[in-house]
Each structure stands twice: as C-alpha cells, then as structure tokens.
Design a protein around this motif. Sequence first.
Motif, PDB file in Angstrom:
ATOM      1  N   ARG B  98     -10.082 -11.751   4.768  1.00  0.00           N
ATOM      2  CA  ARG B  98      -9.361 -10.579   5.244  1.00  0.00           C
ATOM      3  C   ARG B  98     -10.273  -9.510   5.857  1.00  0.00           C
ATOM      4  O   ARG B  98      -9.835  -8.691   6.647  1.00  0.00           O
ATOM      5  N   VAL B  99     -11.527  -9.481   5.374  1.00  0.00           N
ATOM      6  CA  VAL B  99     -12.414  -8.369   5.754  1.00  0.00           C
ATOM      7  C   VAL B  99     -13.396  -8.830   6.827  1.00  0.00           C
ATOM      8  O   VAL B  99     -14.172  -9.751   6.602  1.00  0.00           O
ATOM      9  N   ARG B 143     -10.996   1.850   5.554  1.00  0.00           N
ATOM     10  CA  ARG B 143     -10.874   0.715   6.480  1.00  0.00           C
ATOM     11  C   ARG B 143     -10.760  -0.606   5.710  1.00  0.00           C
ATOM     12  O   ARG B 143     -10.059  -1.527   6.132  1.00  0.00           O
ATOM     13  N   TYR B 144     -11.453  -0.669   4.601  1.00  0.00           N
ATOM     14  CA  TYR B 144     -11.363  -1.862   3.747  1.00  0.00           C
ATOM     15  C   TYR B 144      -9.936  -2.021   3.220  1.00  0.00           C
ATOM     16  O   TYR B 144      -9.343  -3.099   3.282  1.00  0.00           O
ATOM     17  N   CYS B 147      -7.388  -3.598   5.411  1.00  0.00           N
ATOM     18  CA  CYS B 147      -7.405  -5.066   5.560  1.00  0.00           C
ATOM     19  C   CYS B 147      -6.366  -5.717   4.637  1.00  0.00           C
ATOM     20  O   CYS B 147      -6.055  -6.896   4.793  1.00  0.00           O
TER      21      CYS B 147
END
Lengths: 503, 503
Positions: B98-99, B143-144, B147
């Motif tokens: 995802r990241v 931002r993490y 995700c």
Amino acid sequence: MSDPQLTDLERLREIQAEISDLGRARALLFWDERTQMPRAGHAGRAEQLATLVRVRHRLLASDELASLLERLTAAELPDSTDAATVRMGARDAEKARRVPAELRAEMARASSDGEHAWQLARESGDAAPFLPALRRNIELSHRYVECFDEVDHPYDALLDDYEPGARTASVKPLLAELRAGLVPIVAAIAANPDAVDDAPLRGRFDPLAQERAVKRVVAGLPLADGTWRIDPTAHPFATSISHGDVRLTTKYDADRLSYALYSSIHEAGHGIYESGIPQELRRGPLGRPPSLGFHESQSRLWENWVGRSGPFAASLLPILREEMPGRFDEVDPEALRRASCKAGPSPIRVEADEVTYNLHIALRFELELALFEGALEPAELPEAWTELTRSYLGIEPSGVAEGVLQDVHWAAGAFGYFPTYSLGNLIAAQLWELAADDDPALTTETSLGRLGPLREWLVEKLHHHAGTMLPAELADHVLGGPIEAEPLLRHLRARYGALYGFI
Amino acid sequence: MSDPQLTDLERLREIQAEISDLGRARALLFWDERTQMPRAGHAGRAEQLATLVRVRHRLLASDELASLLERLTAAELPDSTDAATVRMGARDAEKARRVPAELRAEMARASSDGEHAWQLARESGDAAPFLPALRRNIELSHRYVECFDEVDHPYDALLDDYEPGARTASVKPLLAELRAGLVPIVAAIAANPDAVDDAPLRGRFDPLAQERAVKRVVAGLPLADGTWRIDPTAHPFATSISHGDVRLTTKYDADRLSYALYSSIHEAGHGIYESGIPQELRRGPLGRPPSLGFHESQSRLWENWVGRSGPFAASLLPILREEMPGRFDEVDPEALRRASCKAGPSPIRVEADEVTYNLHIALRFELELALFEGALEPAELPEAWTELTRSYLGIEPSGVAEGVLQDVHWAAGAFGYFPTYSLGNLIAAQLWELAADDDPALTTETSLGRLGPLREWLVEKLHHHAGTMLPAELADHVLGGPIEAEPLLRHLRARYGALYGFI
C-alpha cells in the motif's frame, strides 16, 4: 522498483552499495557469532547467514546488473574510478553468474557439514570420519572448477577466489623458490636451537592482565580512537564492518603471552589496511583490498617487521611491566625482542614462527595441487601430511589434530586459500624494502605510539588504491614488478642469521 | 530463481523465511549499534540498516509473494497453521504494497533526521529547533495514513502498525476508563507520600556491583542458560535474534539501584516471551508476538507483578547483600519490597512507578489524537504537554527534556506506539488474575529460581500462540474477552491501598 531517472552508472552504484551492505551485515553476524552470541543461537544464525549470502548472490547474479554492466563496459567510461568500478563489478558478477544456484547451495551445505565433521574428528582424534566430508568438498570444488572452463589449470579457478587473476603456473615456481631458500635457514636454526631464549614469554600469564596489555598495545598502533575494538575468540580473525568500524579478535592463552600479543598485532594490521581504504569507495567492488595475499601482507608487516623489532620491544616492555607487576623486572628490551623471535620446527601452522611458517604453507599447497591434479586421493591425505611434515620440518605430528585436522580450511571447502598466506609474507618483505629506500626512519622508528608515519606511507603507497586493480597489476604499480621470494629470504637471513649466529 | 518443484506453500515459506532472517539480521545490527559498535561506525551502520530494511521490504511487496498469497488464500488451506501463515502473511504483504517506496524512504530519512534534531534540541534545552522535524514527521504520517483509505479514524492506520486491528474507537474509551480509575488512587498516594520509604534503593551504587547483581537476578528468572545476554546501553530494550538468542540491555545508574534492577526484569520479561515462541514458527509471519501490547504485557508482568512482590524481594535481598557488602545489612525483605513500590508523581515516563505510569501514557495518547484529528498544531505541543502534566500529575516539568522532548518516539515518527504500553499493563493484570484462578501458587511463589511454573503457565496460555491470531482474537481466546481496565485498577488499589493506607 528502480527510479527511472537514474543513469546507468547511478543505478550500478545503487545495486553495488546494496551488495556491499549485505556483505558487511554478513560480516557482523559472523563476528557476533564468534565473539558475542549466546551458544543456543547457532541454528538460527546459520540460517540468517545463509539468507544474507543468498540474497546478496541474487543481486550479484541478477539480469539487471548484468545488462547495466554490459552497457557500461561498452560505454568505455573516461573516469578511471568509474571504469574500474565497471571492470571489477563485471568480474564479480560474471563469476557469480557462472555458478548455478544449486551448486552454490550444495557447497554451502557441504562446507557447514564439513566443519561439523571436522570438529567431531578432532575430538575423537581420528581423521577417518572426516574423510567423506572432505571427499564431498573436493568433488564439489571440481564441479565448481568446471564452471570456469577457460582456466589452464583446475587449481586456477580456486586460487582466483582469493587471489584474483593469479595462476598456478606462476605461484608454483615462486613458492618452490621460497621453500628452497628456506631449507638452509631452517637447518642453520635447527643446528643452534638454544641461541635464542624465549623464557620471558613462557609461563603462566593472567588472561585479564594479558587483555589489558593487548588493549594498550593496539591503542599504540595507528588505529584511530573510536574506530576499533578487540574481543576474545577461539580462532582469531579481523573484520571490517564499515569505514570507522574495525573488529579485531584474539585469544588469551594462560600459558603463552606471545600468542595474544602477536596475533593482536597481526589482526590490527588487517584492520589498519581496511581503515586506509578511501571512504568513498567502501560501498562497492573497489572498497576492499584486491586479494587475500595483499591483505595478509599488511597483517604480517605489522606483526613481524614492526612487532618483532627492537624499538617495538623497547616500547612494549613498560606496558608488560605495568600490567604484570614483577614479571618483567629482570627482562631487558633486547631479551624481550629475542624472545619474540624464537624460531624452530613446530607442528601447528598458526603457532609457527615467521621462518618455518612458510614451510607449513608449502606442505598444504603441494597437497592441494596433488588433490586437484588427481595425484592424491583424500584417503591418502593423513599419511601424505605426516610424510611432508617429516620431510620439510623434520618432526612428527603427535596425532591428526597436529596433522591434517589442524586447520578448518579444507573442512569448509576452502581450497586455494593457503598460498595467499605466503604471498602475503613475500609482499610484506618487498614493501618493507621499499619503505626503507624511501625513508629509513620508517623501518627503524617502530615504537608503539610513533607508528603514524609508517601507516601514512602505507596508505599513500598501497591502501588508497583499495581494489581498483587486480593483484598482479597492483604489484607492478606498487612493488615495481611481480611478487618475489628474495626480499623475504633476505629479511629472514638477516634477522635470524644474527640471532642464531649463522651470518 | 525459485525451484519449480516447490509447491506454492513451500515457496511461500521460503520467501517468508528470508523476510524473517533479514528482519533478525537488522535487529542484530541495531543491537550491536547500541551496545558494541565503535562510535565511528555510525554512518556505515545507518546505510547497512537502510539496505536491510529496503531489501526486506522489496521481498515483502514483491509481485511473486502477492500472487502466491492470492492463490493460497483462494485455496482455503485446511491446516490451521498454514491458513494463519497465509492470512498473516497476506496482511503484512498488503500493508507493504500500500505504501509507495518513495514515501517509505522519505519517512526513514525524516525519522533519522528527527532523531538527530531531537538530540540537538535536548542538548540546547529548547524545543523550537525540533519542531520542523516533528512537523515533517506528522505530515509524512498523514500521507502514510492516506495509503489506508478504508480506516474509520486516521489514527487507526498508525495504531495498526503496533497493535494490528486495534481501533481508536475502542482504545480511547478503554484508556479513558483507566485514567478515571487512576485519579483517586494517585490522589490517595499523594495525600500520604511518606508512607513508603525508598531509602534502601537510593544513594550511590557501584555500577560494577550493580552489573554483577543484575546478572544473578536475570539468571534466576526462567531464561535457559546459554540463550541470553545482558549489556549496558543508553536506552534499555530487548531484542530476539533467534530462538535461542535473546539480547537484553539495561543501564547502570550510579545514583539509583532500582533503574537497572527493574528495567532488567522488564526486558527479561520480553525475552521470556520471545523464548516461548515455538521454534517451528520463528522464521515467518507467525513467529512473533501479535502486538506491542501483548509484548509489553509480559515485560510488565515480570517487572511489576513478580519483581515487586514480597517473595521476590526476599530472594533478591541475599544477592544485594553479597554484591554490595554492608549496604543491605539493615534492610529486611519487607523494607526492600516497600522501597520497590514507592509511588508518586514524577516528570519522566521511563522512571515512573506502575501507578502514575499510565497517566504519562494518557497524556501522550491524547496529544497524538489531537495532532491527528487536527485539533493541535505541532508548535502548540510543548505548552499542551506542560498543561496536561500539571492536570494529570500535578507537577511542572523543569524543562523540555522533562517535557515534550523526553521520549524519542515522535522524533522518530512513531505515532500510535504509546498506547500499547498501557494496553500491556491491562493485559498483564488480566493474565495475573487468570493465573491466580488456575493455581494461586503461580502468583504467590514468586522467588528468584522458582519461577519455572509461572513461565510454563504463560507459555501454555499465551506464548505458544505466537502470532497466529490478531490481538483482539488472542484476547478473546486467552483472556476470555476484550482487554479491560478493571483488573489493573484492582491490582493497583490492592497493592498501593495497603502500602499507602487507603484501603
């Protein structure tokens, strides 16, 4: 996965940095296993080491790396460091791709099984249970050699792993010349064995006092504060984890002070070499000495040329007096120096003096050649060992632990390694003569705490080249020609001739 | 590169074993950096750690692993361990995929920069230079979180890294209930602060004597010989390198004996948990405790329930008397036990007693929530910290090193970590009540050297499940329901009510 904005050269450096980091991580796990690990950690550690080796190898043998190297080789980069990075990187990658993954895995397993069998055989005092593992290692090494079908001699492929580019055809006559030159020196020493008294270094020495003394000795060598440490282990070695992180090891034997002292100086010599590798080259194929022979040249130079010199002994004595009160009151610097130069035939390589040491190597080298030329069967090895010991050293090993089982190299499948020890001695002698020519003080002012100029000379002359050239090229560049036997023989004749009265 | 003969499940286990080994290698490099490394090794070590993280992440996020997991998930494997391996493996791989790699790299850099800025700010005593780094970490964490767009609350994505599957919606009321229950206990202690005298553990204690005592204490805990070691470090932690290799650390503070003693028992608790993980699960996604909360439950159980008990103090006293001659002659076991239970408000979390400790966590948890709910700006943090300290603990931090800069977590970008400390305390209390129900002797026979049965009970009850379930499932299975606040409050009321005379 890679950033499309990178140039080929940038991407090459990125992959090479990962390969280097994985190798250094492996070195740390190895060091930890031998100095720090709780004993129940063995099984897990073996798996972790195997994984690091496998993952590293996968990067080194990857198609992406191969294509990058192919394009960059064709590009003929103008900068000499870039060009060397591509050339040495291509050499490493090509070797990795030649050997099938299954063969590598089998060799790793056989090496680990071999070490185990070796340990058991040593404990039982009988070489027989070790022979199947040895045979297996030899078979696999033959298959390894077959991956390099262009070699002139099967042994060349083995030698190349430790001394890149070296050839049996040139190492064999060189070591034969060395052996021939040693015979009269050893005979002269044997004729007058009591000329040198090593009593000052014999007897009982408290291991804690030894440890304190050794740490002070290493601190007096040109290794910067905060860049090294020294720990006890079963079989001393040195390893470098990064530019500012050198790990030395030694063994404190309560019955002999000389072992810890000189093995520490020896390992520190390896460390000083690693510390002299330019930081900017570290994370890549150039960031290491070009061969084991050159590496050994540095350990030997510090151990034997520096460590057994008069000024060194004079600077060592006050440390020994302070750390072992009363023990060295009656010893003067010259007596200490002479004791450190005691020579004579003995059965164990790692305990041998600097003269007979090379006969131990000659013996192993000849047996390895015979094995890979098909002139000797593994089962004949114990007997052949005993015979050559008799012939070269004039002594009889008391059992297999003093004979064919004394070293772990063959058990681990490392054939082609032994000759690099003698090459190191030869290179050290050549470097010492060059240093004396450049500035005699470099070779006469060798007291602890005053060795900075010698290190600087070595960095300038040798270390800063790191792995930018193949050993033979580096020899041409640094020594002015090939590796030779005569300088070492000159050194041994001069030092031991004076000590044993044969000059 | 992979052997075509392998089944999907075999190939899955092979990749997972490599991922696990790379993680353990990283753990060893981390441990080494904090306990053994020469100081000049820092730059190289940072690169090596980054490489291991990157290479491991590449395997975890690989297409090959994703396809294997997809096929194996569809296959609905009948064996429960196989099914759990696929399920937990898929969870890890999905999170990794995802990241984006660039975000991960930026977070790693910001974390390293943040720790550096934190160190400088602590030295200068001013939080201001640290705020830009903090802001950067928070931005990147936002931002993490993005995700993981399916989460109910942005903090859920952060929490999930430490307490998989936990939700802000359930942790928030649980920790609020705990805080509410603690207020009267803390007030009652504050009303009678001199009821407990910790003089026996205050004063000067030779660090070498502390070290000898600590080693004997850990040897009396149920950790097998040859499976552990303990070393000094700046900020104590425990890590497990393999089944038989647990590394504990502590700090010997010359002014306080209690710090080294109880932090060692705490870290040993982590180690005992790791040692109880079945060996056959070790090299895979199930081979670890399911969350930091469960991990912390074990460190707390040994530190507070065992380590501060009467029988433990009675077995500790002879060790202290022998290692610190004269020092404990006038101290009886009960005085030692009471000293180990001294409580009261103090500014530093890691030095807090087991009662006020959870208020330190409540403070951090509320500030984290406010940051990620957008109710608080990073620049307002130092002041908000001071205010909450006043409100929860009734004291004033003397400066930022006692305030917002006391922990490294936020500097390193670790948000969502703190609440797991309190969850650990809650789980420990629940487990202790279960143990007492099963066999009262487990909770009353707590002397050094006699703790094997408690360990066996914990292995059987908890450890052997390793990471086969998510924390909430494991709580259901082991504790018989969700994590609760009341058992911990019962324990604290009972122990501190008796000590401080409020029951």
